[in-house]
Design a protein around this motif. Structure first.
Motif, short mmCIF file in Angstrom:
data_model
loop_
_atom_site.label_atom_id
_atom_site.label_comp_id
_atom_site.label_asym_id
_atom_site.label_seq_id
_atom_site.Cartn_x
_atom_site.Cartn_y
_atom_site.Cartn_z
N GLY A 1 0.78 -1.23 0.00
CA GLY A 1 0.00 0.00 0.00
C GLY A 1 0.80 1.28 0.00
O GLY A 1 0.24 2.36 -0.14
N GLU B 1 -4.66 2.87 -4.79
CA GLU B 1 -5.07 1.47 -4.63
C GLU B 1 -5.30 0.81 -5.99
O GLU B 1 -6.03 1.32 -6.83
N GLU C 1 -0.70 -4.30 -6.10
CA GLU C 1 -0.45 -4.87 -4.77
C GLU C 1 0.02 -6.32 -4.90
O GLU C 1 0.98 -6.72 -4.24
#
Length: 125
Positions: free
Chosen positions: A45, A99, A104
């Motif tokens: 993150g 995001e 990720e």
């Protein structure tokens, strides 16, 4: 600057990892010239970086682009500055990534490969 942090693991580098840093211009006209920074730690993150650049504190979040390689796959990630701290050789910044589940997942995969290589190198010494 508003600080928000998800509950991610943090991977601290044994040796700082060099990256390219660009400020994304708020008027949408492009980005700044590239500069260098060092990644001190990373999570899916966000990251903590150090650089000699004193980035301006603006009324809204300052958006950045980071370009680096954790293991094999070059990563280009955009994020916002969450915090800023002066240090003896410049500044440290906390950067929250925009995001993106695929980014990720890529970070986690690259970190696993990097950690595996580091473990193999330590075992071989």
């Amino acid at each position: 600057m508003q600080y928000k942090r998800h509950e991610y693991f943090r991977y601290e580098f044994d040796h700082q990892l060099e990256a390219t840093l660009q400020v994304l211009l708020t008027d949408g006209s492009g980005e700044s010239n590239p500069g260098t920074c060092n990644l001190l730690d990373i999570s899916p993150g966000g990251t903590k970086v150090s650089t000699e650049f004193n980035l301006p504190e603006t009324r809204g979040p300052l958006q950045l682009r980071l370009i680096f390689t954790l293991f094999e796959q070059p990563l280009t990630i955009e994020g916002e500055i969450a915090w800023k701290k002066p240090v003896s050789d410049g500044f440290q910044y906390g950067i929250d990534f925009i995001e993106d589940p695929s980014i990720e997942k890529l970070i986690v995969g690259e970190l696993k490969l990097r950690r595996q290589r580091e473990a193999e190198e330590k075992a071989g010494k």
